[in-house]
Design a protein around this motif. Structure first.
Motif, PDB file in Angstrom:
ATOM      1  N   UNK A 159       0.864  -1.189   0.000  1.00 26.46           N
ATOM      2  CA  UNK A 159       0.000   0.000   0.000  1.00 26.46           C
ATOM      3  C   UNK A 159       0.899   1.236   0.000  1.00 26.46           C
ATOM      4  N   UNK A 160       0.836   2.018  -1.057  1.00 25.08           N
ATOM      5  CA  UNK A 160       1.784   3.113  -1.270  1.00 25.08           C
ATOM      6  C   UNK A 160       1.809   4.127  -0.131  1.00 25.08           C
ATOM      7  N   UNK A 161       0.690   4.425   0.460  1.00 30.40           N
ATOM      8  CA  UNK A 161       0.604   5.528   1.419  1.00 30.40           C
ATOM      9  C   UNK A 161       0.956   5.129   2.847  1.00 30.40           C
ATOM     10  N   UNK A 162       1.308   3.860   3.064  1.00 33.34           N
ATOM     11  CA  UNK A 162       1.759   3.441   4.395  1.00 33.34           C
ATOM     12  C   UNK A 162       3.218   3.846   4.560  1.00 33.34           C
ATOM     13  N   UNK A 163       3.473   4.733   5.531  1.00 31.87           N
ATOM     14  CA  UNK A 163       4.830   5.244   5.728  1.00 31.87           C
ATOM     15  C   UNK A 163       5.575   4.549   6.861  1.00 31.87           C
ATOM     16  N   UNK A 164       4.849   3.903   7.754  1.00 36.72           N
ATOM     17  CA  UNK A 164       5.534   3.234   8.851  1.00 36.72           C
ATOM     18  C   UNK A 164       4.608   2.328   9.632  1.00 36.72           C
ATOM     19  N   UNK A 165       5.171   1.265  10.161  1.00 31.04           N
ATOM     20  CA  UNK A 165       4.411   0.321  10.993  1.00 31.04           C
ATOM     21  C   UNK A 165       5.252   0.033  12.230  1.00 31.04           C
ATOM     22  N   UNK A 166       4.667   0.256  13.391  1.00 26.93           N
ATOM     23  CA  UNK A 166       5.371  -0.004  14.643  1.00 26.93           C
ATOM     24  C   UNK A 166       4.439  -0.758  15.581  1.00 26.93           C
ATOM     25  N   UNK A 167       5.025  -1.323  16.629  1.00 26.78           N
ATOM     26  CA  UNK A 167       4.226  -2.062  17.605  1.00 26.78           C
ATOM     27  C   UNK A 167       4.846  -1.873  18.977  1.00 26.78           C
ATOM     28  N   UNK A 168       3.995  -1.782  19.993  1.00 22.67           N
ATOM     29  CA  UNK A 168       4.500  -1.684  21.357  1.00 22.67           C
ATOM     30  C   UNK A 168       3.602  -2.474  22.286  1.00 22.67           C
ATOM     31  N   UNK A 169       4.125  -2.743  23.470  1.00 22.78           N
ATOM     32  CA  UNK A 169       3.381  -3.503  24.473  1.00 22.78           C
ATOM     33  C   UNK A 169       3.427  -2.782  25.814  1.00 22.78           C
ATOM     34  N   UNK A 170       3.571  -1.443  25.782  1.00 21.80           N
ATOM     35  CA  UNK A 170       3.713  -0.688  27.015  1.00 21.80           C
ATOM     36  C   UNK A 170       2.481  -0.774  27.900  1.00 21.80           C
ATOM     37  N   UNK A 222      -0.150  -3.425  20.716  1.00 21.52           N
ATOM     38  CA  UNK A 222      -0.873  -2.524  19.823  1.00 21.52           C
ATOM     39  C   UNK A 222       0.034  -2.176  18.654  1.00 21.52           C
ATOM     40  N   UNK A 223      -0.483  -2.344  17.440  1.00 19.68           N
ATOM     41  CA  UNK A 223       0.256  -1.996  16.237  1.00 19.68           C
ATOM     42  C   UNK A 223      -0.228  -0.628  15.755  1.00 19.68           C
ATOM     43  N   UNK A 224       0.701   0.233  15.392  1.00 13.93           N
ATOM     44  CA  UNK A 224       0.367   1.551  14.850  1.00 13.93           C
ATOM     45  C   UNK A 224       0.796   1.619  13.391  1.00 13.93           C
ATOM     46  N   UNK A 225      -0.137   1.962  12.516  1.00 13.21           N
ATOM     47  CA  UNK A 225       0.133   2.124  11.090  1.00 13.21           C
ATOM     48  C   UNK A 225       0.045   3.618  10.776  1.00 13.21           C
ATOM     49  N   UNK A 226       1.142   4.180  10.292  1.00 13.76           N
ATOM     50  CA  UNK A 226       1.196   5.606   9.974  1.00 13.76           C
ATOM     51  C   UNK A 226       1.044   5.811   8.469  1.00 13.76           C
ATOM     52  N   UNK A 227       0.068   6.641   8.102  1.00  6.13           N
ATOM     53  CA  UNK A 227      -0.175   6.964   6.699  1.00  6.13           C
ATOM     54  C   UNK A 227       0.422   8.329   6.362  1.00  6.13           C
ATOM     55  N   UNK A 228       0.685   8.562   5.096  1.00  9.24           N
ATOM     56  CA  UNK A 228       1.145   9.866   4.653  1.00  9.24           C
ATOM     57  C   UNK A 228       0.066  10.916   4.832  1.00  9.24           C
ATOM     58  N   UNK A 229       0.489  12.167   4.920  1.00  9.21           N
ATOM     59  CA  UNK A 229      -0.459  13.251   5.180  1.00  9.21           C
ATOM     60  C   UNK A 229      -1.509  13.381   4.088  1.00  9.21           C
ATOM     61  N   UNK A 230      -1.163  12.996   2.878  1.00 10.71           N
ATOM     62  CA  UNK A 230      -2.096  13.129   1.754  1.00 10.71           C
ATOM     63  C   UNK A 230      -2.761  11.801   1.393  1.00 10.71           C
ATOM     64  N   UNK A 231      -2.701  10.835   2.287  1.00 10.95           N
ATOM     65  CA  UNK A 231      -3.295   9.525   2.004  1.00 10.95           C
ATOM     66  C   UNK A 231      -4.798   9.653   1.803  1.00 10.95           C
ATOM     67  N   UNK A 232      -5.333   9.110   0.729  1.00  7.14           N
ATOM     68  CA  UNK A 232      -6.787   9.185   0.502  1.00  7.14           C
ATOM     69  C   UNK A 232      -7.542   8.263   1.464  1.00  7.14           C
TER      70      UNK A 232
END
Length: 633
Positions: free
Chosen positions: A579-590, A595-605
């Motif tokens: 998926x082109x607009x996915x800029x980053x994927x991270x995960x934490x267990x704090x 929980x997984x966080x998927x970061x999209x670009x600012x202009x993602x449709x």
């Protein structure tokens, strides 16, 4: 026990019905005391009604074997009397080692009548089967015939050669037919049907059980070595089966579909004992159950033909069925499909319900609480919840460190009390029965489930994670220690930790992380080593990953949540990578869960966000989708 009139069933299709049900004490409801009493009651009230329809296999669903309640009782009498003749008494265990077949149902109920039944997964490693049989003290083992499951028969024969059992009774396939059995040193070997042929069918010749007697030993995931054996009394089984049967979704004429193996408590309590309370017909799949690929191709024809009203399965089954076309079949008889054993991904629920129109009814339970402790409702949906506690069971949420009760909405360890809580784990046989210990699992009547969750303001349970480390693959418990021990036996491995990685079809699959003394061995070689040394194929890790150091807590204890987070990040990175607009994927267990966080670009449709949510929805993992300057989900 009353057999002249049907049992009065309370209204139970809404959360508000719970208080009215519990206004009548459970002891005042006149429940049968034992599974034998339950079977006799069914045979007295519905003698000519079909109790069992057993399919030889999925392809042969049009030619099943049918038995009425009266037939089943007569067959159980014969088999129980055969066991009694072999010396089985009230405190003696009988081991079962067979895939599902028509005679296995008889054998299970007969073993509970004559003594105590110990159903064992025939796919377990032979040394684990031997340890479970030894711990149960079983001197009689009932196995599949060579044509039904040659490996199960071979294991039973080997246990006899070792002197662990004295008698090997053999079950024939549902299609019938018998073959000449090989002799086995140190044991008598006979078909169960032959051993029972001349036994009385109208009564049991021994001492029948009482409600407080032990009924079954079911194995469950342990921390080391062979699985633990959880003891169940007849009262445990009967009370839980009644709680499941006491619902307004199904009536006495409803037909239930069963395909889970009978070494699993769900198969016994949900699809055998509970239907006996209502005189319901149960259609049993063939020996492969939900592992039979042909079943999925034929499933909607089976539902249409037998007018199936309910079924019970794990999420992976519904993920597959959602992709099986209904093709205009009349499946309107199906009121609901029950699901449990592992987390239900939102995507699986949406896809299945959209494709079939059949609502999924979630539940929660564990072997140590007999089977089910929580259920949902068809007309009252609570997203993210597995449901409300069953009648006469109680749930508390406590702080894991202090034991203090947590208020509504705050997560902690889930505790359960009530008539379904087991007496403990079987340590081994004793002169007057068995050594049984709760091993710190039960305190003042409260069972520590090892699971984490919270109760909302209306008393609905929400699961947030597992304090225990079991990996649940398609509803099957895998002890991570078996994987870790296998890897640690490799000369280059200095440390190993196994965790569950989210999986679209199986809920989760095992993966492992290791540290090495040197870099001379590759990850593929380590994965092959683990597969060759684990106790069962299901425990073979899908991947083995090499780290410089395994994560630990501040006090030096293994920190598996960090590894679960890494596993979740890796698998979603693969799933979302195109998926082109996915800029980053991270995960934490704090927060204590992943929980997984998927970061999209600012202009993602919006379409990109929707595609991420659709794909992630097929996994049982918490996920945040973040788009800069647009807020968080």
């Amino acid at each position: 026990m009353t057999t002249e009139t049907p049992m009065a069933w309370p209204r139970y299709d809404h959360p508000d019905d719970l208080a009215a049900i519990e206004a009548t004490p459970l002891a005042a409801r006149g429940l049968p005391g034992t599974s034998y009493d339950l079977l006799r009651r069914a045979a007295a009230q519905w003698p000519e009604r079909t109790a069992l329809t057993v399919l030889p296999d999925a392809a042969s669903w049009r030619t099943p074997r049918n038995r009425t309640h009266a037939d089943l009782l007569a067959d159980v009498h014969r088999a129980a009397n055969a066991l009694h003749r072999l010396g089985v008494r009230r405190h003696d265990s009988v081991a079962l080692l067979s895939p599902n077949c028509d005679e296995l149902i008889t054998a299970l109920l007969a073993a509970q009548l004559a003594g105590i039944v110990t159903p064992v997964n025939p796919a377990l490693a032979r040394d684990h089967v031997a340890e479970l049989v030894r711990r149960a003290g079983a001197r009689v083992i009932i196995t599949a015939s060579p044509e039904l499951d040659p490996e199960a028969f071979a294991t039973g024969a080997e246990l006899a050669r070792q002197g662990l059992v004295d008698h090997v009774l053999v079950l024939s396939p549902t299609t019938g037919g018998t073959t000449t059995l090989p002799s086995v040193p140190n044991a008598t070997v006979a078909h169960l049907a032959d051993a029972a042929a001349d036994c009385p069918h109208d009564r049991f010749l021994g001492e029948p059980p009482t409600s407080g007697d032990l009924a079954a030993f079911f194995h469950t995931g342990g921390t080391t070595g062979a699985p633990k054996l959880a003891a169940h009394t007849h009262a445990n089984e009967i009370s839980d089966a009644w709680m499941i049967a006491a619902n307004s979704v199904l009536d006495d004429d409803s037909v239930v579909f069963a395909a889970l193996p009978l070494f699993h408590v769900n198969a016994l309590v949900v699809t055998l004992l509970a239907p006996l309370f209502r005189g319901q017909r149960v259609v049993w799949a063939g020996p492969l159950g939900y592992r039979d690929g042909v079943l999925y191709a034929e499933f909607w024809r089976i539902v249409e033909h037998y007018r199936i009203a309910a079924m019970s399965a794990v999420p992976t089954v519904y993920a597959v069925l959602a992709a099986c076309p209904v093709d205009g079949r009349d499946i309107g008889s199906m009121r609901c499909a029950m699901v449990g054993a592992s987390a239900l991904p939102d995507g699986v629920r949406t896809t299945f319900e959209t494709a079939t129109g059949i609502p999924l009814l979630e539940g929660y339970g564990l072997t140590e609480a007999t089977c089910a402790s929580v259920r949902g409702f068809l007309d009252v949906r609570r997203p993210g919840s597995v449901g409300q506690r069953l009648p006469y069971q109680n749930i508390r949420i406590v702080d894991a460190d202090t034991g203090a009760e947590r208020p509504a909405g705050q997560a902690g360890t889930i505790l359960i009390s009530g008539p379904t809580v087991f007496p403990g784990y079987v340590q081994g046989p004793a002169a007057d029965g068995h050594l049984i210990s709760a091993q710190g699992k039960v305190t003042d009547g409260w069972l520590d489930t090892g699971d984490l969750g919270y109760l909302d303001g209306d008393g609905f349970l929400h699961l947030t994670g597992r304090a225990k480390d079991l990996i649940i693959r398609g509803g099957h418990n895998i002890d991570p220690r078996t994987i870790e021990d296998a890897l640690l036996s490799h000369p280059a491995v200095t440390g190993a930790q196994a965790v569950g990685q989210p999986d679209e079809r199986a809920g989760e699959v095992p993966v492992a992380y290791v540290t090495l003394a040197d870099g001379t061995v590759g990850e593929d070689d380590l994965r092959a080593w683990a597969a060759a040394h684990v106790s069962e194929a299901a425990a073979a890790p899908k991947a083995v990953r090499v780290l410089d150091a395994l994560p630990v807590t501040a006090v030096g204890k293994p920190y598996k949540l960090a590894l679960r987070a890494d596993a979740a990040r890796r698998v979603l990175s693969d799933v979302l990578g195109d998926i082109d607009h996915v800029q980053g994927i991270s995960a934490d267990a704090d927060s204590g869960s992943v929980t997984v966080t998927v970061t999209l670009g600012a202009l993602a449709p919006a379409a990109a966000r929707g595609e991420v949510e659709r794909r992630v929805g097929n996994f049982a993992v918490a996920c945040r989708v973040v788009a800069p300057h647009r807020g968080d989900d």
